[in-house]
Design an enzyme around this catalytic site. Structure first.
Site, PDB file in Angstrom:
ATOM      1  N   LYS A 244      67.348  35.294  78.449  1.00 24.70           N
ATOM      2  CA  LYS A 244      67.221  35.257  76.875  1.00 24.70           C
ATOM      3  C   LYS A 244      65.773  35.379  76.457  1.00 24.70           C
ATOM      4  CE  LYS A 244      71.453  35.530  75.934  1.00 24.70           C
ATOM      5  NZ  LYS A 244      72.125  36.499  75.295  1.00 24.70           N
TER       6      LYS A 244
ATOM      7  N   GLU B  99      72.356  31.846  67.116  1.00 22.96           N
ATOM      8  CA  GLU B  99      73.536  31.459  67.398  1.00 22.96           C
ATOM      9  C   GLU B  99      73.507  31.347  69.055  1.00 22.96           C
ATOM     10  OE1 GLU B  99      72.733  34.585  67.196  1.00 22.96           O
ATOM     11  OE2 GLU B  99      73.235  35.070  69.384  1.00 22.96           O
TER      12      GLU B  99
ATOM     13  N   SER C 192      71.194  36.980  85.679  1.00 27.47           N
ATOM     14  CA  SER C 192      70.870  36.987  84.159  1.00 27.47           C
ATOM     15  C   SER C 192      70.527  35.337  83.884  1.00 27.47           C
ATOM     16  CB  SER C 192      71.879  37.414  83.554  1.00 27.47           C
ATOM     17  OG  SER C 192      72.865  36.826  83.527  1.00 27.47           O
TER      18      SER C 192
END
Length: 395
Positions: A88, A110, A376
């Site tokens: 991210k 969010e 991830s």
């Protein structure tokens, strides 16, 4: 062929379906984002932060143990080793530089699993900007370690109690905030969802993943392209990054893994391509789970990061054009895959990544094939869920 067109569409998916109050901000971003993020001085700053702050390139690790179990040569792209523990931050680093360029003083975001929230709080702390993170109350409860990290980094975490109290509802509240504060605020969307230009912008920031895979595979195998790339898909940011530089390479099979929850036919699932159809969600035309009269069907997954009723328009196009193969994995299959990787490689994966790992059981891998699986995120945030499951299983 698979990138966005001048109007913000991937095939018939995408666009910007927005209320009037957001129009000025979105139009300005549409006009300026490429000029800003492709400028040489922006790229020099962005690349230096990816290298020196995030710790890129992330390793491409050959897993002999997974290869012995499933065949071929299986590599793990270790996004879990990035600063903040997931992919991210690749996007939040880029978007915070964009926000500073735009003169914004306030950042909203969010988050579902909390990984995007932590990555946003981290870059806001470094940039000295106010940070507000919307998070579904259900996710606040099941991702407490990341909630505490966000607060420690100085962010204000606002639990959202509407709807199913998960990622969809957090996104709704963030959009409402942005509509009320269009001049001062930049919304750092964490996935390849939302109105154009967000899906394209986030994909470009995450494309460093596949760019590195090509360079690393060339060094390790003599070929830049693998046979298969596997990644989990909620909204789809890590998959967009892992697929990006392979989308026009037809010999590379793209495998997207959705969360089936308790099973596709149980009514408790987030497998959008199996259950969804065309509609508008969070400002974009895409595939989403909805009733006959267009009301969103609440999704379910044990993974907060995949608990979303749609997929990004890029992934809808990859599915619709048969460029990517979509498979789905249940909660139990993902939990078992997490335990397996922990036991055989000493790596505790995030629940989201565990869905991609479980897909190895569902695909055929030839002896000579090279498979890259995008890991991830790391599983620290999911330890309570893992321990409860394995305790129940042992009884």
């Amino acid at each position: 062929m698979y990138t966005v067109d001048d109007n913000g569409y991937y095939g018939k998916f995408g666009g910007a379906f927005i209320p009037e109050m957001m129009h000025k901000n979105i139009e300005f971003l549409k006009l300026k984002y490429l000029e800003i993020i492709e400028a040489p001085e922006f790229q020099v700053h962005f690349q230096s932060l990816l290298r020196d702050y995030v710790g890129r390139p992330s390793p491409l690790y050959f897993s002999q143990a997974l290869s012995d179990l499933y065949g071929g040569k299986i590599y793990l792209k270790r996004e879990d080793l990035n600063h903040t523990g997931s992919h991210k931050i690749n996007n939040t680093i880029g978007q915070i530089l964009l926000a500073k360029h735009l003169g914004k003083k306030r950042i909203i975001a969010e988050t579902g699993a909390g990984q995007h929230g932590v990555a946003t709080a981290t870059v806001c702390a470094r940039a000295g900007l106010e940070c507000i993170v919307y998070m579904g109350a259900t996710d606040v409860a099941r991702q407490q370690p990341n909630v505490e990290k966000m607060k420690f980094l100085g962010a204000k975490v606002i639990p959202v109690t509407s709807g199913n109290k998960t990622l969809k509802d957090a996104t709704n509240e963030a959009i409402r905030d942005w509509i009320s504060n269009p001049e001062s605020t930049h919304y750092i969307i964490g996935s390849v969802v939302g109105p154009h230009p967000y899906p394209d912008m986030v994909s470009k920031f995450q494309s460093v993943i596949s760019e590195e895979i090509q360079k690393q595979l060339l060094e390790k195998t003599g070929k830049a392209n693998p046979s298969k790339v596997i990644a989990c898909v909620g909204g789809g940011s890590n998959a967009a990054g892992a697929f990006y530089h392979f989308m026009d390479e037809k010999e590379v099979e793209l495998i997207a893994v959705e969360a089936a929850g308790k099973g596709v036919e149980t009514g408790e699932s987030a497998a959008t391509t199996a259950l969804g159809n065309l509609g508008v969600l969070h400002g974009a035309m895409t595939l989403l789970m909805q009733t006959e009269d267009g009301q969103i069907i609440e999704p379910y997954s044990i993974s907060a990061g995949l608990d979303y009723p749609g997929i990004g328009p890029l992934h809808a196009h990859l599915f619709d054009s048969n460029r990517a193969t979509f498979v789905n994995v249940t909660d139990e299959e993902a939990l078992d895959a997490a335990l397996q990787l922990t036991k055989i490689e000493g790596i505790i994966p995030a629940l989201e990544s565990s869905h991609a790992l479980a897909a190895l059981e569902k695909i055929e891998i030839g002896t000579d094939e090279v498979v890259v699986l995008n890991l991830s995120g790391r599983g620290d945030k999911d330890m309570e869920t893992y321990l409860n499951y394995y305790k129940q299983k042992a009884q």
